[in-house]
Design a protein around this motif. Structure first.
Motif, PDB file in Angstrom:
ATOM      1  N   PHE A 139      -1.274 -78.051 -24.597  1.00  0.00           N
ATOM      2  CA  PHE A 139      -1.130 -77.174 -25.911  1.00  0.00           C
ATOM      3  C   PHE A 139      -2.395 -76.526 -26.134  1.00  0.00           C
ATOM      4  CE2 PHE A 139       2.232 -80.197 -25.730  1.00  0.00           C
ATOM      5  CZ  PHE A 139       3.267 -79.367 -26.270  1.00  0.00           C
ATOM      6  N   ILE A 140      -2.548 -75.376 -26.660  1.00  0.00           N
ATOM      7  CA  ILE A 140      -3.686 -74.547 -27.092  1.00  0.00           C
ATOM      8  C   ILE A 140      -4.381 -75.400 -28.428  1.00  0.00           C
ATOM      9  CG2 ILE A 140      -4.779 -72.714 -27.960  1.00  0.00           C
ATOM     10  CD1 ILE A 140      -2.513 -71.244 -26.559  1.00  0.00           C
ATOM     11  N   SER A 164       8.048 -59.627 -13.793  1.00  0.00           N
ATOM     12  CA  SER A 164       7.189 -59.934 -12.425  1.00  0.00           C
ATOM     13  C   SER A 164       7.596 -58.691 -11.650  1.00  0.00           C
ATOM     14  CB  SER A 164       7.642 -61.111 -11.797  1.00  0.00           C
ATOM     15  OG  SER A 164       8.589 -60.988 -10.961  1.00  0.00           O
ATOM     16  N   LEU A 209       2.775 -63.700 -16.206  1.00  0.00           N
ATOM     17  CA  LEU A 209       3.124 -64.698 -17.282  1.00  0.00           C
ATOM     18  C   LEU A 209       1.892 -64.891 -18.196  1.00  0.00           C
ATOM     19  CD1 LEU A 209       5.356 -67.505 -15.064  1.00  0.00           C
ATOM     20  CD2 LEU A 209       5.957 -65.265 -16.322  1.00  0.00           C
ATOM     21  N   LYS A 262      12.575 -62.973 -16.929  1.00  0.00           N
ATOM     22  CA  LYS A 262      11.139 -63.342 -15.897  1.00  0.00           C
ATOM     23  C   LYS A 262      11.179 -62.638 -14.782  1.00  0.00           C
ATOM     24  CE  LYS A 262       9.077 -67.491 -14.002  1.00  0.00           C
ATOM     25  NZ  LYS A 262       9.463 -68.750 -13.211  1.00  0.00           N
ATOM     26  N   LYS A 306      -6.112 -74.598 -15.292  1.00  0.00           N
ATOM     27  CA  LYS A 306      -5.309 -73.909 -16.066  1.00  0.00           C
ATOM     28  C   LYS A 306      -5.307 -72.543 -16.111  1.00  0.00           C
ATOM     29  CE  LYS A 306      -3.404 -73.895 -20.916  1.00  0.00           C
ATOM     30  NZ  LYS A 306      -3.279 -74.425 -22.188  1.00  0.00           N
ATOM     31  N   GLN A 307      -6.369 -72.062 -16.392  1.00  0.00           N
ATOM     32  CA  GLN A 307      -6.621 -70.763 -16.310  1.00  0.00           C
ATOM     33  C   GLN A 307      -6.523 -69.765 -15.108  1.00  0.00           C
ATOM     34  OE1 GLN A 307      -7.516 -69.312 -19.306  1.00  0.00           O
ATOM     35  NE2 GLN A 307      -7.551 -71.646 -20.038  1.00  0.00           N
ATOM     36  N   GLY A 339       3.818 -69.362 -18.443  1.00  0.00           N
ATOM     37  CA  GLY A 339       2.920 -69.665 -17.412  1.00  0.00           C
ATOM     38  C   GLY A 339       1.963 -70.858 -17.651  1.00  0.00           C
ATOM     39  N   SER A 340       0.915 -70.923 -17.229  1.00  0.00           N
ATOM     40  CA  SER A 340      -0.104 -71.804 -17.720  1.00  0.00           C
ATOM     41  C   SER A 340      -0.853 -71.474 -18.814  1.00  0.00           C
ATOM     42  CB  SER A 340      -0.802 -72.235 -16.254  1.00  0.00           C
ATOM     43  OG  SER A 340      -1.788 -71.337 -16.085  1.00  0.00           O
ATOM     44  N   THR A 341      -1.195 -70.522 -18.907  1.00  0.00           N
ATOM     45  CA  THR A 341      -2.316 -70.027 -20.122  1.00  0.00           C
ATOM     46  C   THR A 341      -1.627 -69.739 -21.325  1.00  0.00           C
ATOM     47  OG1 THR A 341      -2.341 -67.813 -19.146  1.00  0.00           O
ATOM     48  CG2 THR A 341      -4.076 -69.144 -18.551  1.00  0.00           C
ATOM     49  N   GLY A 342      -0.266 -69.173 -21.407  1.00  0.00           N
ATOM     50  CA  GLY A 342       0.273 -68.964 -22.768  1.00  0.00           C
ATOM     51  C   GLY A 342       0.587 -70.049 -23.605  1.00  0.00           C
ATOM     52  N   PHE A 343       0.743 -69.818 -24.814  1.00  0.00           N
ATOM     53  CA  PHE A 343       1.034 -70.737 -25.946  1.00  0.00           C
ATOM     54  C   PHE A 343       2.272 -71.594 -25.782  1.00  0.00           C
ATOM     55  CE2 PHE A 343       2.414 -66.519 -27.393  1.00  0.00           C
ATOM     56  CZ  PHE A 343       3.859 -66.861 -27.440  1.00  0.00           C
ATOM     57  N   SER A 344       2.419 -72.775 -26.228  1.00  0.00           N
ATOM     58  CA  SER A 344       3.719 -73.342 -26.446  1.00  0.00           C
ATOM     59  C   SER A 344       3.785 -73.587 -28.002  1.00  0.00           C
ATOM     60  CB  SER A 344       3.521 -74.773 -25.959  1.00  0.00           C
ATOM     61  OG  SER A 344       3.404 -74.664 -24.555  1.00  0.00           O
ATOM     62  N   LYS A 359       8.323 -77.364 -28.583  1.00  0.00           N
ATOM     63  CA  LYS A 359       8.089 -77.998 -27.120  1.00  0.00           C
ATOM     64  C   LYS A 359       7.354 -79.535 -27.219  1.00  0.00           C
ATOM     65  CE  LYS A 359       6.658 -78.168 -22.765  1.00  0.00           C
ATOM     66  NZ  LYS A 359       7.445 -78.328 -21.874  1.00  0.00           N
ATOM     67  N   LEU A 360       6.607 -79.397 -28.458  1.00  0.00           N
ATOM     68  CA  LEU A 360       6.232 -80.747 -28.995  1.00  0.00           C
ATOM     69  C   LEU A 360       7.149 -81.586 -29.103  1.00  0.00           C
ATOM     70  CD1 LEU A 360       3.184 -81.443 -28.926  1.00  0.00           C
ATOM     71  CD2 LEU A 360       3.314 -80.977 -31.530  1.00  0.00           C
ATOM     72  N   LEU A 400      -3.997 -70.938 -12.688  1.00  0.00           N
ATOM     73  CA  LEU A 400      -2.902 -71.363 -12.114  1.00  0.00           C
ATOM     74  C   LEU A 400      -1.875 -70.196 -12.663  1.00  0.00           C
ATOM     75  CD1 LEU A 400      -2.613 -75.151 -13.147  1.00  0.00           C
ATOM     76  CD2 LEU A 400      -2.648 -74.213 -10.816  1.00  0.00           C
ATOM     77  N   TYR A 401      -0.532 -70.460 -11.698  1.00  0.00           N
ATOM     78  CA  TYR A 401       0.677 -69.576 -12.241  1.00  0.00           C
ATOM     79  C   TYR A 401       1.265 -70.293 -13.155  1.00  0.00           C
ATOM     80  CZ  TYR A 401       5.217 -67.110 -11.667  1.00  0.00           C
ATOM     81  OH  TYR A 401       6.244 -66.429 -12.007  1.00  0.00           O
ATOM     82  N   GLY A 402       1.522 -71.582 -13.183  1.00  0.00           N
ATOM     83  CA  GLY A 402       2.042 -72.356 -14.165  1.00  0.00           C
ATOM     84  C   GLY A 402       2.305 -73.730 -13.650  1.00  0.00           C
ATOM     85  N   PHE A 403       2.912 -74.498 -15.099  1.00  0.00           N
ATOM     86  CA  PHE A 403       3.324 -76.065 -14.823  1.00  0.00           C
ATOM     87  C   PHE A 403       4.709 -75.813 -14.372  1.00  0.00           C
ATOM     88  CE2 PHE A 403      -0.257 -76.136 -17.687  1.00  0.00           C
ATOM     89  CZ  PHE A 403      -1.138 -76.898 -16.705  1.00  0.00           C
TER      90      PHE A 403
END
Lengths: 487, 287
Positions: free
Chosen positions: A435-436, B139, B145, B135, A255-256, B227-232, B236-237, A258-261
């Motif tokens: 999710f964090i 970029s 992101l 977005k 995850k760290q 992106g992949s590291t940000g928060f949700s 979203k849940l 990646l660009y994204g899911f």
């Protein structure tokens, strides 16, 4: 007011009765075929201005009038019926709709694991094997279907194949060599840092993670051993706690970097160059390779060495389906011309294996040195002849993506249907990845601080009411008594 | 009051003969909205309550709530949602207040109108489209992101909802209070802190509610930017519970329980900010 209240209540009652499923299917009759499928999963006709861009395979076979008509329109005209084509975003959405309205659809096109679940739960019925599937269905896919228990007796099946494919990585040939992506965990290399997207859907991403976690074990398997395919299936379907923990750790690390899911934006992000690698279904890969070609780029698709997933989407009939009409439709989309039209339209690979389909593949033969062997698809895995070899420019090019070589297929396996507790565990694991999640002590600290804060707030704000000033109260009483005396 | 009572007894709209089809009482005019309310607000609310308190098999159970509060992921997401909403609201307020103040004090009303339009114009375009455009822009600028991008996206998207109530409070404010304060010797800063700011409180409260609450349940924007590291966020849940994804189950009951928890948080926030009070100053700016 009373009247209004009555109107309100009766309305609420009315809306309750309206939601009963019985009322929803009243409109259905014998001449309507209701199909649940996916967006862009059937040729629904081209626009006038698209015609000149179409490939020769299509233009040679069809007149422009035919191409303007969607397959459902043609079917409606030919059989004098109405087709209602509804699309869904996920298998689960489709499943829920079926649960709410069990007699609604006549024909559904879910993925293999959902077919197995629907079968286990008795939501679909076996139907007489359609002629087209009996005669022209790919022997390879038929054998996979019977291995998965989707046949019932001699002449009945629970499902017939529609489209199939593998999973792998799409890459830009200008920047990346296929060797750089030969393993599932190659995406963690520095070269691809922040340049990769994977699927925002646990079923697909699980394969990638398991492939990475058990890389050594998978590589060490003897590819020529008779139980190779069982072994590979066992590894890819592991869901024990240890595997889940490893998968979770791998995905959290990945995850760290990646660009994204994503589930749909990957194709565009590849072409605009935001990312270098996209984890994708082979059908989407074909589509992306085509789109890239229009943009002057050359993309490739690689199925990592450890092995991968092979998936199928098939036609199933729910218990209330109109079997004869649904069978007609299955036969209709399995007709050679319609098979080719669908493949050209959506980029996925049909499960049909008419001899003419091979001719169609030969039309698309590429110039080059490499050869791929498709005998397994047309004649079954035991076929040893060389009549089905096709020349391709690269084993990672468009044609090899659409019709994977036998070497590739050998190391691909079908993923089982996870259900019950296993599914919940995997889902929780996935939530923890996506999710964090704070450690529990941090949560308790935050909750404690908030609680203390609220308590302090209440105490300060209402201090006059909570801490009654005794002095004042006495004074007040004295005064009152005196007043009474005076009075 | 007397006049109002008389009107209430009389037919609100009548034809000349004092009867017939066009004879409506005031309360009857509420019926269309009443219908709408019951079918699209009250009924779904009842459904949410029903699903939240039942298990998958349809029997009464509190398991959805215990499951929510015992899973660290869910609590963390809730905490993150509240925290992010807070940050976004503060940033929006800090940026919007000066803008709204300057706009409301502009002598040239045409210029003010054009400027206000510039701020409001983007809200007429669907926020999903705006997020997609943003977005690309990010970029292009070179902001990757992640959490920062998400906060920028959220602030960008919700800013107009802060500016509007602030502006409408500030423009309606009686300027003679400020004049009186400065006549009596208050410095400009003092005028602002003891007159303008307290008088614009209703606008601030309404702006804060219109940003804080929707941000918590927002999920398309964080999906686009994180992106992949940000928060949700918690939205979203909820979305995941109701929509599922390939391979993950649809959990309507769990989703309904989270929605109900969100609803409680919203009501509490409204109570705390006095959103339900209909004070004179707040008229027209509150929800």
């Amino acid at each position: 007011m009373k009247k209004l209240l009555i109107v309100f209540l009766s309305l609420i009652l009315a809306s309750f009765t309206l939601t009963k499923p019985e009322n929803q299917v009243l409109a259905k009759d014998n001449n309507t075929l209701v199909i649940y499928s996916w967006e862009d999963y059937l040729d629904l006709g081209y626009e006038e201005e698209d015609l000149e861009d179409l490939s020769d395979s299509l233009l040679d076979r069809f007149t422009s009038d035919e191409l303007l008509m969607g397959l459902t329109d043609i079917f409606e005209e030919e059989y004098g019926v109405t087709v209602e084509y509804r699309t869904f975003a996920t298998n689960e959405e489709m499943y829920n709709e079926l649960i709410n309205n069990p007699s609604g659809p006549d024909l559904i096109c879910p993925s293999e694991y959902m077919i197995m679940r629907m079968k286990d739960e008795g939501l679909i019925k076996p139907y007489t094997t359609p002629e087209s599937w009996q005669n022209y269905g790919s022997p390879y896919i038929k054998s996979e279907f019977s291995r998965l228990g989707l046949t019932s007796g001699e002449d009945k099946v629970y499902a017939t194949g529609y489209m199939w494919g593998t999973m792998g990585y799409i890459y830009n040939t200008a920047n990346t060599l296929p060797e750089e992506l030969k393993n599932w965990d190659s995406i963690l290399s520095d070269k691809f840092n922040q340049k990769v997207t994977i699927k925002d859907s646990i079923r697909d991403t699980y394969i990638l993670a398991v492939g990475a976690v058990y890389e050594e074990e998978l590589k060490n398997l003897d590819k020529n051993a008779p139980d190779y395919s069982q072994k590979i299936a066992e590894i890819f379907n592991r869901t024990d706690d240890e595997t889940l923990k490893k998968v979770e750790d791998f995905l959290k690390t990945a995850k760290q970097r990646l660009y994204g899911f994503e589930v749909d934006s990957g194709k565009t992000d590849m072409i605009t160059g935001k990312i270098e690698v996209n984890f994708a279904w082979s059908g989407d890969a074909v589509y992306t390779i085509d789109e890239a070609e229009l943009a002057g780029l050359e993309f490739g698709y690689v199925v990592p060495e450890e092995g991968s997933n092979v998936w199928f989407d098939g036609w199933v009939m729910p218990n209330g389906a109109n079997e004869s009409l649904a069978t007609k439709f299955i036969n209709f989309v399995s007709e050679l011309n319609n098979v080719i039209r669908n493949m050209e339209y959506i980029g996925y690979t049909s499960c049909m294996a008419q001899q003419e389909v091979f001719d169609y593949i030969l039309e698309n033969e590429e110039e080059g040195e490499e050869q791929i062997d498709l005998g397994y698809f047309f004649k079954g895995a035991n076929y040893s002849g060389s009549d089905y070899k096709v020349t391709v420019a690269s084993k990672y090019g468009r044609l090899a993506t659409q019709y994977p070589d036998f070497e590739t297929i050998k190391r691909c396996t079908v993923m089982a249907n996870f259900s019950g507790e296993t599914l919940d565990k995997i889902n929780d694991m996935w939530n923890r990845v996506k999710f964090i999640t704070f450690p529990v002590w941090i949560i308790w600290t935050i909750v404690g601080v908030v609680f203390l804060g609220l308590l302090a707030f209440v105490l300060v704000k209402f201090k006059d009411r909570i801490f009654v000033n005794v002095k004042n109260r006495k004074k007040w009483r004295v005064v009152k008594k005196e007043e009474l005396k005076n009075f | 009051m007397k006049g109002a009572k008389i009107i209430k007894k009389e037919p609100f709209i009548t034809d000349n003969k004092g009867g017939g089809l066009l004879k409506f009482k005031r309360s009857q005019l509420c019926i269309p909205y009443g219908l709408f309310l019951s079918v699209f607000v009250i009924f779904p609310l009842l459904l949410i309550i029903y699903y939240a308190f039942t298990s998958k098999t349809g029997t009464f159970s509190l398991s959805n709530f215990t499951a929510f509060f015992t899973e660290p992921t869910n609590i963390s997401t809730l905490i993150i949602s509240i925290f992010v909403s807070f940050i976004v609201t503060v940033i929006c307020l800090l940026i919007s207040y000066p803008v709204a103040y300057i706009l409301s004090r502009l002598k040239n009303s045409n210029l003010a109108f054009v400027l206000l339009l510039l701020f409001i114009l983007p809200t007429w375009l669907n926020f999903v489209l705006r997020a997609m455009a943003m977005k690309e822009l990010l970029s292009f600028i070179g902001i990757p992101l992640g959490s920062t991008a998400s906060i920028i996206g959220l602030v960008y998207d919700f800013m107009p909802f802060m500016i509007m109530p602030l502006y409408s409070t500030l423009i309606k404010m009686d300027k003679s209070f400020e004049e009186a304060a400065s006549d009596l010797g208050a410095s400009k800063v003092k005028v602002f802190t003891s007159v303008t700011l307290p008088l614009s409180k209703p606008g601030i409260i309404s702006g804060v509610t219109m940003v804080f609450l929707p941000v918590m349940s927002c999920y398309v924007i964080t999906d686009t930017f994180s992106g992949s590291t940000g928060f949700s966020l918690i939205g979203k849940l909820i979305a995941k519970c109701f929509l599922g994804e390939n391979g993950a189950p649809i959990q309507i009951n769990e989703g309904a329980a989270i929605s109900l928890i969100m609803l409680v948080i919203m009501v509490v926030t409204m109570l705390l900010t006095g959103g339900f009070k209909n004070s004179e100053n707040a008229r027209g700016t509150n929800l």
